[in-house]
Design a protein around this motif. Structure first.
Motif, short mmCIF file in Angstrom:
data_model
loop_
_atom_site.label_atom_id
_atom_site.label_comp_id
_atom_site.label_asym_id
_atom_site.label_seq_id
_atom_site.Cartn_x
_atom_site.Cartn_y
_atom_site.Cartn_z
N THR A 16 30.52 -20.84 16.40
CA THR A 16 29.47 -20.92 15.39
C THR A 16 28.63 -19.65 15.36
N LEU A 17 28.34 -19.07 16.52
CA LEU A 17 27.57 -17.83 16.57
C LEU A 17 28.29 -16.71 15.81
N ILE A 18 29.59 -16.67 15.93
CA ILE A 18 30.37 -15.62 15.24
C ILE A 18 30.36 -15.87 13.74
N VAL A 19 30.47 -17.14 13.33
CA VAL A 19 30.49 -17.47 11.91
C VAL A 19 29.11 -17.22 11.28
N VAL A 20 28.04 -17.47 12.03
CA VAL A 20 26.70 -17.17 11.52
C VAL A 20 26.58 -15.68 11.20
N CYS A 21 27.09 -14.85 12.08
CA CYS A 21 27.09 -13.40 11.83
C CYS A 21 27.85 -13.08 10.55
N SER A 22 29.02 -13.72 10.37
CA SER A 22 29.81 -13.48 9.16
C SER A 22 29.03 -13.84 7.91
N GLY A 23 28.35 -14.99 7.93
CA GLY A 23 27.59 -15.41 6.76
C GLY A 23 26.43 -14.49 6.46
N VAL A 24 25.68 -14.11 7.49
CA VAL A 24 24.54 -13.22 7.28
C VAL A 24 25.00 -11.89 6.70
N VAL A 25 26.09 -11.33 7.25
CA VAL A 25 26.60 -10.06 6.76
C VAL A 25 27.03 -10.15 5.30
N GLN A 26 27.63 -11.28 4.92
CA GLN A 26 28.07 -11.44 3.54
C GLN A 26 26.93 -11.71 2.58
N GLY A 27 25.79 -12.15 3.10
CA GLY A 27 24.71 -12.54 2.19
C GLY A 27 23.50 -11.62 2.14
N TYR A 28 23.32 -10.72 3.12
CA TYR A 28 22.03 -10.03 3.19
C TYR A 28 21.95 -8.77 2.35
N LEU A 29 23.07 -8.11 2.08
CA LEU A 29 22.99 -6.82 1.38
C LEU A 29 22.84 -6.94 -0.13
N THR A 30 23.42 -7.99 -0.72
CA THR A 30 23.43 -8.10 -2.17
C THR A 30 22.03 -8.03 -2.79
N PRO A 31 21.04 -8.80 -2.31
CA PRO A 31 19.72 -8.70 -2.93
C PRO A 31 18.98 -7.41 -2.59
N LEU A 32 19.46 -6.67 -1.59
CA LEU A 32 18.75 -5.46 -1.16
C LEU A 32 19.23 -4.19 -1.88
N LEU A 33 20.46 -4.19 -2.38
CA LEU A 33 21.05 -2.95 -2.89
C LEU A 33 20.22 -2.28 -3.99
N PRO A 34 19.65 -3.02 -4.97
CA PRO A 34 18.85 -2.33 -5.98
C PRO A 34 17.67 -1.56 -5.38
N ALA A 35 16.91 -2.20 -4.49
CA ALA A 35 15.75 -1.54 -3.89
C ALA A 35 16.18 -0.42 -2.95
N LEU A 142 28.40 -21.08 4.91
CA LEU A 142 27.70 -21.14 3.63
C LEU A 142 26.18 -21.10 3.82
N LEU A 143 25.68 -21.87 4.79
CA LEU A 143 24.24 -21.84 5.05
C LEU A 143 23.78 -20.45 5.49
N SER A 144 24.59 -19.79 6.28
CA SER A 144 24.22 -18.46 6.77
C SER A 144 24.19 -17.43 5.65
N ILE A 145 25.10 -17.56 4.69
CA ILE A 145 25.09 -16.64 3.55
C ILE A 145 23.77 -16.76 2.78
N GLY A 146 23.37 -18.00 2.48
CA GLY A 146 22.12 -18.21 1.76
C GLY A 146 20.91 -17.80 2.56
N THR A 147 20.89 -18.14 3.85
CA THR A 147 19.75 -17.80 4.70
C THR A 147 19.65 -16.30 4.92
N GLY A 148 20.79 -15.62 5.07
CA GLY A 148 20.77 -14.17 5.26
C GLY A 148 20.12 -13.44 4.11
#
Length: 478
Positions: A16-35, A142-148
């Motif tokens: 689960t710890l590894i999957v959380v990392c995967s989700g965060v990585v997939q979710g955190y950059l998208t909203p940041l790229l414009p700024a 899925l939860l990690s992607i949204g939370t990230g």
């Protein structure tokens, strides 16, 4: 401690710890790229090129990491993949420039190997937890992607670049977890086929380039035609090389298995809308009714909360899947998830004037996403021999990636065909997009009808697998 995580809940907790990392990585950059782009001097075209590069890395690394795992050991390749992701995240956070963002995002593309490699270890170490474990891991993803995305957006409110550090601590935790995992017990098989890898990499690169840039080039333009020809020729050569090889990179004979073929096709159809529409979903939520004539006029935080609600629905769908599958069977699950996705998009087509109306359709799509990701990943594990586990899941992941990419490309083309004022999208463009996504999801449901359920699980939780020809097992020592 090692003995405690060899099987059961301890093993799943570390995974689960590894999957959380995967989700965060997939979710955190998208909203940041414009700024981030504004701060480091990357314009809209440059941001689009970075997205293209990440999609290419996803497509290329999926079969490579999966096959390397089956050849050299799932745990060994998992450690390498996690190290790549952690290094890429750190590089982006420490010195964000155009070059480091490009290199870092390519390294982060190794997250596509996490699920196939984890599936190989889980199947050999704790097969009795295969279905439940896979559904829990998908839900956590899925939860990690949204939370990230939510965490990164909150950090960047104070400083535009602060959110880039979101993935770093999770990368460190995942690396520690990867070294705590036990080795898989499945035998290794085959040798690496370098010519096939080159042809597949170039062919997928041409295809992803065409899908990503075809809308801006014009689908009937010369560059699009050249891209289509290049992708077709390269992939055709790759198939020919694979068929003639004693040690194929991707054992295409796996697709002769009608069950795996139907599962992969269903995954493609489900991902077409459920994942392909995610970017357009955020645009619709942010559009202002007084200016665009549609939309909800939500800000960044509110959009992130809606996305989190969707992935929460996905988590519920994922964790409920094993119990439902035991009651109704795999074929019924494929039909149900396809129909649920189609119903969600049909709801969006008919009812989207208010946020509560929109949320009904969005949450149905979110639940269908969690269900199909859990069901298809589990089924792709169970229809092959253990020596092909990671590769089989990798084929399913590739079907998911291509479905999402082609869905996003077609949605972009529909938007381009319905231009709105100020370079935006007219309302009918969304109606067409939702309608097409509903039709493709319904097609995925129909693919479930000819699927034949396998024998019921034995006491150890395994299902008899379809033999994969031409394999020469050897002991795994990773």
């Amino acid at each position: 401690m090692t003995r405690a995580i060899d099987r059961g809940r301890g093993l799943l907790a570390v995974m689960t710890l590894i999957v959380v990392c995967s989700g965060v990585v997939q979710g955190y950059l998208t909203p940041l790229l414009p700024a981030v782009g504004d701060r480091v001097g990357i314009g809209g075209v440059g941001q689009s090129n970075l997205y293209l590069l990440s999609q290419l890395a996803f497509a290329v690394l999926t079969p490579l990491l999966s096959r390397w795992g089956d050849i050299w050991g799932h745990r060994r390749l998992l450690r390498i993949a996690v190290a790549m992701v952690a290094a890429g995240s750190l590089l982006i956070a420490v010195r964000p420039t155009t070059a480091t963002l490009a290199v870092g995002m390519v390294l982060q593309g190794a997250v596509v190997g996490f699920f196939p490699l984890l599936a190989g270890i889980l199947r050999s170490r704790a097969p009795e937890h295969g279905r439940t474990g896979m559904s829990v891991l998908v839900g956590v993803l899925l939860l990690s992607i949204g939370t990230g995305g939510l965490v990164a957006g909150s950090l960047s409110e104070e400083h535009a670049l602060a959110g880039l550090w979101t993935a770093v601590p999770f990368g460190v935790l995942a690396l520690a977890a990867a070294f705590a995992l036990p080795a898989g017990t499945a035998p290794r098989a085959g040798r690496f086929n370098a010519p096939a890898a080159v042809l597949l990499t170039l062919g997928l690169g041409a295809l992803i380039l065409l899908l990503t840039e075809g809308g801006s080039w014009g689908w009937l333009s010369v560059p699009s035609a050249l891209g289509a020809v290049a992708a077709t020729v390269l992939l055709a050569l790759w198939v020919r090389v694979e068929h003639r090889s004693d040690h194929p990179l991707v054992n295409l004979s796996l697709l002769r298995n009608p069950r795996l073929r139907l599962v992969s096709a269903h995954t493609f159809c489900a991902a077409f809308g459920a994942i392909g529409f995610l970017g357009a979903n955020a645009v619709f939520l942010g559009a202002r009714p007084d200016g665009d004539g549609y939309g909800m006029g939500l800000g960044t935080q509110a959009i992130a909360l809606v996305s989190l609600a969707m992935v929460t629905a996905g988590f519920c769908g994922s964790t409920a899947s094993p119990r439902l599958a035991r009651r109704v069977g795999d074929r019924a699950m494929m039909v149900v998830t396809g129909c649920l996705g189609a119903l969600g998009f049909l709801s969006l087509t008919l009812f989207h004037d208010t946020l509560p109306q929109y949320l009904v359709g969005a949450l149905l799509v979110g639940a269908a996403t969690g269900m199909f990701e859990a069901v298809t990943r589990t089924m792709s594990v169970e229809v092959v021999e253990e020596t092909e586990t990671a590769l089989s899941v990798g084929i399913n992941e590739l079907a998911l990636s291509l479905g999402a990419a082609i869905g996003a490309a077609l949605i972009s083309a529909l938007f381009a065909g319905h231009p709105g004022p100020g370079g935006g999208v007219a309302g009918p463009g969304y109606l067409w997009a939702w309608g097409v996504c509903a039709a493709v999801a319904l097609g995925g449901a129909l693919l479930g009808l000819p699927f034949r359920d396998g024998p019921r699980e034995r006491g150890d939780g395994r299902r008899p697998a379809t033999p994969a020809p031409g394999l020469a097992p050897a002991e795994e020592a990773a």
